[in-house]
Design a protein around this motif. Structure first.
Motif, PDB file in Angstrom:
ATOM      1  N   HIS A 111       0.815  -1.224   0.000  1.00 12.49           N
ATOM      2  CA  HIS A 111       0.000   0.000   0.000  1.00 12.49           C
ATOM      3  C   HIS A 111       0.848   1.273   0.000  1.00 12.49           C
ATOM      4  O   HIS A 111       0.860   2.039   0.984  1.00 12.49           O
ATOM      5  CB  HIS A 111      -0.948   0.018   1.211  1.00 12.49           C
ATOM      6  CG  HIS A 111      -1.759  -1.232   1.328  1.00 12.49           C
ATOM      7  ND1 HIS A 111      -2.695  -1.607   0.381  1.00 12.49           N
ATOM      8  CD2 HIS A 111      -1.731  -2.217   2.264  1.00 12.49           C
ATOM      9  CE1 HIS A 111      -3.230  -2.754   0.742  1.00 12.49           C
ATOM     10  NE2 HIS A 111      -2.668  -3.160   1.877  1.00 12.49           N
ATOM     11  N   LYS A 113       2.259   5.141  -1.126  1.00 12.67           N
ATOM     12  CA  LYS A 113       1.574   6.427  -1.251  1.00 12.67           C
ATOM     13  C   LYS A 113       1.083   6.615  -2.683  1.00 12.67           C
ATOM     14  O   LYS A 113       1.632   6.058  -3.624  1.00 12.67           O
ATOM     15  CB  LYS A 113       2.515   7.569  -0.882  1.00 12.67           C
ATOM     16  CG  LYS A 113       2.931   7.572   0.582  1.00 12.67           C
ATOM     17  CD  LYS A 113       3.935   8.678   0.841  1.00 12.67           C
ATOM     18  CE  LYS A 113       4.408   8.661   2.292  1.00 12.67           C
ATOM     19  NZ  LYS A 113       5.425   9.695   2.532  1.00 12.67           N
ATOM     20  N   GLU A 114       0.064   7.452  -2.818  1.00 11.34           N
ATOM     21  CA  GLU A 114      -0.550   7.704  -4.129  1.00 11.34           C
ATOM     22  C   GLU A 114       0.478   8.230  -5.119  1.00 11.34           C
ATOM     23  O   GLU A 114       0.471   7.886  -6.297  1.00 11.34           O
ATOM     24  CB  GLU A 114      -1.690   8.731  -3.977  1.00 11.34           C
ATOM     25  CG  GLU A 114      -2.621   8.802  -5.175  1.00 11.34           C
ATOM     26  CD  GLU A 114      -3.479   7.560  -5.320  1.00 11.34           C
ATOM     27  OE1 GLU A 114      -3.776   7.191  -6.467  1.00 11.34           O
ATOM     28  OE2 GLU A 114      -3.826   6.948  -4.289  1.00 11.34           O
ATOM     29  N   SER A 115       1.407   9.073  -4.630  1.00  8.38           N
ATOM     30  CA  SER A 115       2.409   9.684  -5.508  1.00  8.38           C
ATOM     31  C   SER A 115       3.370   8.630  -6.073  1.00  8.38           C
ATOM     32  O   SER A 115       3.896   8.774  -7.174  1.00  8.38           O
ATOM     33  CB  SER A 115       3.196  10.744  -4.745  1.00  8.38           C
ATOM     34  OG  SER A 115       3.793  10.165  -3.591  1.00  8.38           O
ATOM     35  N   GLU A 116       3.636   7.560  -5.303  1.00 11.11           N
ATOM     36  CA  GLU A 116       4.552   6.504  -5.750  1.00 11.11           C
ATOM     37  C   GLU A 116       3.828   5.415  -6.526  1.00 11.11           C
ATOM     38  O   GLU A 116       4.427   4.723  -7.356  1.00 11.11           O
ATOM     39  CB  GLU A 116       5.246   5.877  -4.535  1.00 11.11           C
ATOM     40  CG  GLU A 116       6.194   6.821  -3.810  1.00 11.11           C
ATOM     41  CD  GLU A 116       6.812   6.157  -2.587  1.00 11.11           C
ATOM     42  OE1 GLU A 116       6.612   4.934  -2.412  1.00 11.11           O
ATOM     43  OE2 GLU A 116       7.490   6.860  -1.816  1.00 11.11           O
TER      44      GLU A 116
END
Length: 644
Positions: A111, A113-116
């Protein structure tokens, strides 16, 4: 079309030039042998071709389609790897991608981060595409299939490289090259350490190989079997000859003779013109000096074209002579067996060798040939059986391991300590025959190459003047010139020979009879190697002929016929349906063409016409298939009726 073009290569190491003006081409499917004395630059040329060495001048150009495979003399360096893992090193880039994909999967499941997340998904997609396109999904199954096809069993796939035979290691290298898609193979001494069965397998493989190859080998029989052109390294340059090794020898002799005649005739012509010049000078008239200048220009032109033939490469030339004649019965061995405490290595071995015979012992690696020799020499004690040497028999032994040499001694001391009655001049003269000259005689034995150590052992054997020679792989480590010198020496030997060898050229030239060692004895074949092969093949054919025909299961056969009939009928019905569908589509298009509105659309009419033509073509092909299938079905039904 050339798959390899080599143009004017020169390669030096420091001040020493190894290769000069090397130029040749390789065409698709060509089978080329590369020969030359040890140290002539053959392996250096291979390393230039692979890009390991960068030449001082010249170029190596491969066609776009060329995929190079290089089989070195010693390539499997990690003996702890399994056979399967060694072959999988071909797919190292794919395996790296696979590991990275595993790492990415682990990161995505944690899970991020959205940026990664988006970067990871993009990278995963990119790598996955590369993995699939590169054949990553099938690389393991392809590696397994290649090894099984080359004769490995499922169990042997997990054997460590260190326990594999020389033949199995050679097959590993071939598997790696083939899985790499190679269509041009560079093979550097591929028969080294292979037994005869493995060499014959390699010959068959190369005969059926669709690509091209260049092979360096000192195995002349092998070169005759697998090459159609020969490149010779001599004097730092390369000469090409059409034909295999035997044909190369003939052409080379003719070429040298022609060059020598041209050289001699040119020298004679120069001497004749010089005589004319000398005569003109004696007359000392003005017009004579005009003639002298003209004749001198002739000499200059001739000298510019004068090319002295290269001297023959220096090679050993020697003779074996027995100090006395032994008895007529040289060796008798009965019911020999050896086990080293485990299962028998061999048993029930009987041998009989008479004075003057040249006998060879062959068999697969590991069958006990060297161990049998050590029983005959008294170094091993057999489990059963007796060995009897005849009267006045002096045994000389050439060991392939070369362990009897003393690494700490100099070359001259290695010989002199054994023959202290010889003067230094005599020892040095004997060493010179085996190419140890000048300061070479003071080299430590431990610093010698395999070929140089072999020459020391041969000299020791020559000086022993034994009348019964046991030779264990005597041509290993020798270049072709030294092999030929050894053949000549053994051919003129007045004693008795018993030789372990996989050198079929040597066996063919010298053997009176051949023993083939196996677990259950040593089988005798009269004649040389070719005679042995003929007898062996006849025996195999006889076994095949005597093999009973497999029993036919009539019930199973009838069921298979019925199944095939059903499949043919189904296929026929499918074809009929497809033909009807094509006819329906054609009629539909033809009806549309009759519509005035549709006919007014030029582009639509053109497309419909093309579609009708295509459908007619497909229908015709389906009809041909239907006709062929109908005939096959009729024949099968007739056969089925007869079978019933």
């Amino acid at each position: 079309m050339a798959i390899l073009t080599v143009n004017n290569i020169q390669q030096s190491f420091g001040e020493e030039v190894i290769l000069r003006n090397i130029t040749f081409e390789m065409q698709k499917g060509e089978r080329v042998g590369l020969v030359g004395v040890n140290g002539s630059g053959k392996t250096t040329l291979f390393k230039v071709l692979t890009g390991e060495y960068t030449p001082d001048t010249g170029s190596v150009v491969y066609s776009k389609e060329t995929v190079l495979g290089y089989m070195e003399q010693h390539v499997c360096r990690d003996f702890e790897k399994t056979a399967f893992d060694e072959v999988m090193t071909v797919f190292a880039p794919l395996l790296r991608i696979e590991r990275e994909l595993d790492d990415l999967s682990a990161l995505l499941s944690s899970h991020p981060k959205e940026s990664e997340l988006e970067k990871l998904i993009l990278r995963q997609t990119e790598l996955n595409d590369k993995f699939v396109e590169g054949g990553g999904l099938t690389c393991r199954s392809r590696a397994r299939s290649a090894l099984l096809g080359l004769g490995f069993t499922q169990e042997q796939l997990q054997n460590k490289v260190g326990v594999l035979s020389g033949g199995q290691k050679a097959k590993l290298q071939l598997a790696k090259m083939l899985l790499g898609g190679a269509n041009l193979l560079l093979l550097d001494e591929p028969t080294n350490h292979l037994d005869i069965d493995a060499v014959e397998w390699l010959e068959d493989f190369l005969k059926n190989y669709n690509g091209a190859y260049i092979v360096i080998s000192h195995d002349r029989y092998f070169l005759d079997k697998v090459t159609q052109r020969t490149l010779e390294m001599e004097g730092k340059t390369l000469t090409s000859y059409k034909g295999n090794y035997s044909r190369y020898l003939e052409l080379r002799a003719e070429h040298r003779l022609a060059m020598e005649r041209v050289y001699e005739n040119t020298q004679k012509e120069i001497a004749r013109i010089e005589g004319i010049i000398e005569q003109q000078r004696r007359w000392n008239q003005e017009r004579n000096y005009v003639t002298i200048a003209s004749k001198q220009k002739q000499i200059d032109r001739l000298e510019a074209t004068l090319e002295r033939p290269e001297d023959e490469p220096e090679s050993i030339r020697f003779q074996f002579k027995a100090s006395r004649r032994g008895g007529n019965d040289v060796l008798t061995a009965q019911d020999l067996s050896l086990s080293f405490g485990g299962p028998p290595l061999f048993e029930h071995v009987d041998l009989e060798i008479k004075h003057g015979e040249k006998v060879f012992l062959i068999g697969p690696n590991g069958c006990g040939k060297t161990s049998l020799f050590k029983i005959l020499l008294g170094q091993y004690t057999q489990d059963t059986g007796v060995v009897r040497l005849g009267s006045a028999i002096d045994v000389g032994y050439y060991e392939q391991s070369q362990l009897s040499l003393h690494d700490e001694k100099t070359v001259i001391d290695e010989i002199w300590d054994l023959h202290p009655q010889m003067t230094q001049t005599q020892v040095r003269s004997a060493l010179a025959v085996f190419l140890f000259k000048g300061e070479d005689v003071f080299k430590p034995v431990g610093a010698l190459s395999g070929g140089e150590r072999a020459r020391v052992l041969l000299l020791k054997l020559m000086l022993s003047k034994a009348n019964f020679l046991l030779l264990d792989e005597p041509t290993n480590h020798l270049d072709i010139g030294s092999c030929e010198a050894l053949e000549d020496a053994l051919s003129g030997y007045d004693g008795t020979l018993f030789v372990v060898s996989h050198d079929r050229y040597l066996i063919n030239k010298l053997a009176d009879k051949v023993y083939v060692l196996g677990k259950n004895g040593a089988k005798l074949y009269l004649g040389n190697y070719d005679s042995y092969v003929e007898q062996r093949d006849r025996e195999r054919e006889a076994v095949e002929e005597q093999r009973p025909e497999p029993k036919v299961n009539l019930y199973k056969l009838r069921k298979e016929r019925e199944s095939n009939l059903r499949k043919k009928r189904t296929a026929l019905t499918r074809l009929e349906t497809e033909i009807e569908e094509k006819d329906r589509q054609v009629k539909e298009l033809e009806q549309r063409l009759e519509d005035p509105e549709f006919a007014a659309d030029y582009e639509a009419v053109a497309e419909a016409s093309q579609e009708i033509a295509r459908l007619h073509e497909e229908a015709e092909q389906l009809l041909l298939n239907w006709t062929e299938l109908s005939q096959e079905l009729e024949e099968m039904e007739a056969e089925n009726q007869e079978g019933c």
